[in-house]
Design a protein around this motif. Sequence first.
Motif, mmCIF file in Angstrom:
data_model
loop_
_atom_site.group_PDB
_atom_site.id
_atom_site.type_symbol
_atom_site.label_atom_id
_atom_site.label_comp_id
_atom_site.label_asym_id
_atom_site.label_seq_id
_atom_site.Cartn_x
_atom_site.Cartn_y
_atom_site.Cartn_z
ATOM 1 N N ASP A 11 0.818 -1.659 0.257
ATOM 2 C CA ASP A 11 -0.195 -0.084 -0.342
ATOM 3 C C ASP A 11 0.799 0.893 0.478
ATOM 4 O O ASP A 11 -0.112 2.779 0.120
ATOM 5 C CB ASP A 11 -1.277 0.158 1.446
ATOM 6 N N ILE A 12 1.855 1.524 0.212
ATOM 7 C CA ILE A 12 2.740 2.366 0.336
ATOM 8 C C ILE A 12 2.888 3.409 -0.733
ATOM 9 O O ILE A 12 2.594 4.598 -0.852
ATOM 10 C CB ILE A 12 4.067 2.071 0.841
ATOM 11 N N PRO A 13 3.825 2.386 -1.950
ATOM 12 C CA PRO A 13 3.413 3.437 -2.983
ATOM 13 C C PRO A 13 1.957 4.206 -3.507
ATOM 14 O O PRO A 13 2.511 5.171 -3.719
ATOM 15 C CB PRO A 13 3.533 2.613 -4.042
ATOM 16 N N GLY A 14 0.796 3.340 -3.631
ATOM 17 C CA GLY A 14 -0.704 4.523 -3.658
ATOM 18 C C GLY A 14 -1.167 5.638 -2.208
ATOM 19 O O GLY A 14 -0.720 6.443 -2.231
ATOM 20 N N LEU A 15 0.079 5.284 -1.386
ATOM 21 C CA LEU A 15 -0.014 6.550 -0.669
ATOM 22 C C LEU A 15 0.841 7.372 -0.847
ATOM 23 O O LEU A 15 0.716 8.907 -0.028
ATOM 24 C CB LEU A 15 0.288 5.475 0.630
ATOM 25 N N VAL A 52 14.970 6.685 -3.104
ATOM 26 C CA VAL A 52 14.948 6.649 -1.647
ATOM 27 C C VAL A 52 13.047 6.434 -2.291
ATOM 28 O O VAL A 52 13.303 5.726 -0.893
ATOM 29 C CB VAL A 52 14.260 8.558 -1.571
ATOM 30 N N TRP A 53 13.043 4.945 -2.613
ATOM 31 C CA TRP A 53 11.728 4.494 -2.830
ATOM 32 C C TRP A 53 12.687 2.620 -2.152
ATOM 33 O O TRP A 53 11.316 2.749 -1.095
ATOM 34 C CB TRP A 53 11.805 4.083 -4.695
ATOM 35 N N GLN A 54 13.346 2.546 -2.629
ATOM 36 C CA GLN A 54 13.666 1.201 -1.571
ATOM 37 C C GLN A 54 13.886 1.375 0.027
ATOM 38 O O GLN A 54 13.620 0.953 0.616
ATOM 39 C CB GLN A 54 14.994 0.284 -1.801
ATOM 40 N N ALA A 55 14.524 2.575 0.297
ATOM 41 C CA ALA A 55 14.295 3.148 1.591
ATOM 42 C C ALA A 55 13.039 3.113 1.881
ATOM 43 O O ALA A 55 12.596 3.315 3.271
ATOM 44 C CB ALA A 55 14.776 4.456 2.094
ATOM 45 N N LEU A 56 12.075 3.744 1.427
ATOM 46 C CA LEU A 56 11.061 4.335 1.931
ATOM 47 C C LEU A 56 9.541 3.200 2.110
ATOM 48 O O LEU A 56 9.003 2.507 2.685
ATOM 49 C CB LEU A 56 9.950 5.123 0.595
ATOM 50 N N MET A 57 9.727 1.695 1.673
ATOM 51 C CA MET A 57 9.463 0.753 1.255
ATOM 52 C C MET A 57 10.145 -0.593 2.673
ATOM 53 O O MET A 57 9.122 -0.846 3.232
ATOM 54 C CB MET A 57 9.410 -0.087 0.047
ATOM 55 N N VAL A 98 15.090 8.968 6.118
ATOM 56 C CA VAL A 98 15.114 7.392 5.830
ATOM 57 C C VAL A 98 16.669 6.778 4.462
ATOM 58 O O VAL A 98 16.107 5.765 4.625
ATOM 59 C CB VAL A 98 13.690 7.521 4.662
ATOM 60 N N GLY A 99 16.921 7.860 4.185
ATOM 61 C CA GLY A 99 18.567 7.253 3.275
ATOM 62 C C GLY A 99 19.215 6.606 4.470
ATOM 63 O O GLY A 99 20.018 5.477 3.975
ATOM 64 N N ALA A 100 19.109 7.342 5.883
ATOM 65 C CA ALA A 100 20.056 6.959 6.961
ATOM 66 C C ALA A 100 20.064 5.317 6.753
ATOM 67 O O ALA A 100 20.567 4.825 7.731
ATOM 68 C CB ALA A 100 21.230 8.109 7.214
ATOM 69 N N LEU A 101 18.449 5.129 6.771
ATOM 70 C CA LEU A 101 17.976 4.142 7.454
ATOM 71 C C LEU A 101 18.000 2.710 6.919
ATOM 72 O O LEU A 101 17.030 1.567 6.426
ATOM 73 C CB LEU A 101 16.368 4.401 8.373
ATOM 74 N N ASP A 102 18.437 3.242 4.869
ATOM 75 C CA ASP A 102 17.987 2.112 4.263
ATOM 76 C C ASP A 102 18.878 0.771 4.559
ATOM 77 O O ASP A 102 20.149 1.026 4.923
ATOM 78 C CB ASP A 102 18.299 3.240 3.151
ATOM 79 N N GLY A 103 18.630 0.068 4.657
ATOM 80 C CA GLY A 103 19.005 -1.593 4.670
ATOM 81 C C GLY A 103 19.077 -1.790 6.654
ATOM 82 O O GLY A 103 20.352 -2.975 6.575
#
Length: 499
Positions: A330-334, A356-361, A400-405
């Motif tokens: 649901d994240i992309p649509g939101l 930044v999409w990967q980090a958002l997901m 979010v970028g720093a949190l990626d992974g």
Amino acid sequence: MSDDDTKILKTIIDTAHDHFFIVAPDGRIRDVSPGAAAVYGMSCEELCATSVQRLEADGVLTPSVSLEVIRSGRPAQLVQRTGTGRRVIAQAHPVFEGQRLVAVVSRSMDLTDLQLLQQEYALLQRRFSEHLRRGHALESDSEALEAELDDLEVKSQLMREVALLLKRVAPTDATVLMLGESGVGKTAFARQLHRWSSRRDGPFIDVNCAAIPESLFESEMFGHEKGAFSGAAPGGRKGLIEQAEGGTLFLDEIGELPLAVQTKLLKTIQDGSITRLGDRAPRRVDFRLVVATNQDLSARVEQGLFRLDLYYRLNVIPVTLPPLRERREDIPGLVERQLKRLNRRYGRDKMLARDVWQALMGWDWPGNVRELENTLERAWLSSEDVIQGDLLVPSTGASVGALDGRQHDAQPAKSAASAIAAAPGDAVSPSLPPVAGTAAPELPLAQGEGLKAALARREREILADCCTTLPTTYAIAEHLGISQPSVVRKLKQHGLKIG
């Protein structure tokens, strides 16, 4: 009382599912219903030959709700443990003659039986969900939902099942209890339920139970007549329940409802009428009730903070909305929806950088949809034309970028990944304001202080600081990345006020 009345009363007590005690002001037991013997492990004759003080001392029941009423002179509700190993929810009420206490009437219900019923109900819910997954009609039903869900962005299988269930119960007037963490979208789905119902042309009255001061709650909910109290409206005023006439009344944060109002709400649900403050004549009301909470109501019942009978009345159609981390599709649509809202509101055309999409997901979004939307808005307000990952700062304070992974088990679902791949161009989404990350403050433990107490102390310090620097509970909620009702509840818990 005539002999006939006595026989009628005795028949009611003897055949009731609840277990009744009638206790004298000194604690002696005058009478009990037959069902009490099995729960407390003593015959009716043995129970009537003793006192509640002795039963408590011998461990037959712990604690005694009748003793609590004798001590306080007020009704009481609590959870008892019996000598037979059962858990019992007990309520007791004083009987007065003038100012003199003449008896205490208590009733109890075996929670062991209730837990078995809850387990059976949970099994039925699981079977119903499995039926939805297997049913041939699911695909066509899901297609029909697309045009009807407006902008709720329901893509995941979990949320489609929730939406299908709500659509099927919408034509009825059954009470719906929405459960789920803060920020999952309970209010949005309550509105959708209203739009699907036969009451769609009536009002939708949204009430946040945590935001109304307890002293004003009864007047706000049930209304008042002229002169009912100092400061009452000259011509009287309709309460929120009357305002929902012909429509839907949505009570959010229902777990925060004061006990006194719980009693009146239960009577309204049972009788279909309300009585304004300062009035004696009841007024008929016609509305559909939908309630929501992020709390465990059964636990609040056990703590004596929520009426068991009201819980039964509300728990007709329980619907659990899963957290965002369990439905990443649901994240992309939101995200796209929020970006469109922000661009339309501020008259710009900003986009979200693809990287930044990967980090958002991957981020778990503990504040769910509300945290996602707030994070995006902060980044949008502090970006130029393209929103970069270092501007997307969730409530943790780290980008979010720093949190990626770094999120464990944070892999985007297949359908979400395909949605991202389909995004056109190198930039596609919303923006939000940057918040500078700060080092985690030290939290030294005081002498003999445990972790729980230390965290509570630190929480109070943070809230106290916010109360002196921010003007409203909404501003505090935005600053801390939590819901406004949570702020209201926490300020009340710590005894804090703004200003």
